[in-house]
Scaffold this motif. Structure first.
Motif: not given
Length: 168
Positions: A114-116, A145-147, A151-155, A157-161
């Motif tokens: 998962l990513t979170t 990495r693709a996921v 997520e970064a493209a969706h914005g 990454d403004r918060w640590p993931r």
């Protein structure tokens, strides 16, 4: 509490659960997550039709939480898990994760991923208590990495993931 497959007629309920669960993000200074629209019904329907969508239900068989999963690099990847705040802190999320782990084990899948958010108490710290370990960037598979790129493209990454993995 019972865990079962999502019914086609419950897709709007999943969206309601996600909206309610997202409101908690306002309390930790991430209102953008609370304002983010849940996955559309047609996307949820694809998970349901693929057999990768489950709900946790109350005593009257009403969904109080749900989990949808993808297959990423041979593992089951938790795409979304949400619990309605009225049912929070009762083991609903853990039961959904354990159900996914049981399904994975039964079919020979070696891990859950998962990513979170790293610093949100009911995200990475919670998943660590559920047996997930944080992966270093060097340990990410091509699919993870693709996921993360999506997520970064969706914005997000403004918060640590972080990416996490639970070996089975």
């Amino acid at each position: 509490m019972r865990i079962r497959a999502v019914r086609q007629t419950e897709l709007s309920v999943l969206r309601d659960i996600e909206r309610a669960a997202g409101e908690c993000f306002r309390d930790v200074g991430i209102p953008e997550i609370a304002d983010d629209e849940p996955l559309p019904p047609d996307v949820l329907a694809r998970y349901q039709q693929a057999g990768r969508a489950w709900v946790a239900t109350d005593a009257t068989d009403v969904p109080v939480g749900y989990l949808i999963a993808d297959v990423v690099d041979g593992n089951l990847h938790v795409e979304q898990v949400s619990v309605h705040p009225r049912s929070a802190r009762r083991g609903v999320g853990r039961r959904l994760l354990d159900h996914l782990a049981d399904r994975a084990t039964a079919t020979g899948v070696p891990a859950l991923t998962l990513t979170t958010f790293a610093d949100v108490p009911w995200n990475a710290p919670y998943y660590a208590r559920c047996g997930f370990l944080t992966l270093d960037d060097s340990d990410l598979t091509p699919g993870l990495r693709a996921v993360r790129e999506r997520e970064a493209a969706h914005g997000l990454d403004r918060w640590p993931r972080v990416c996490m993995r639970r070996d089975l």
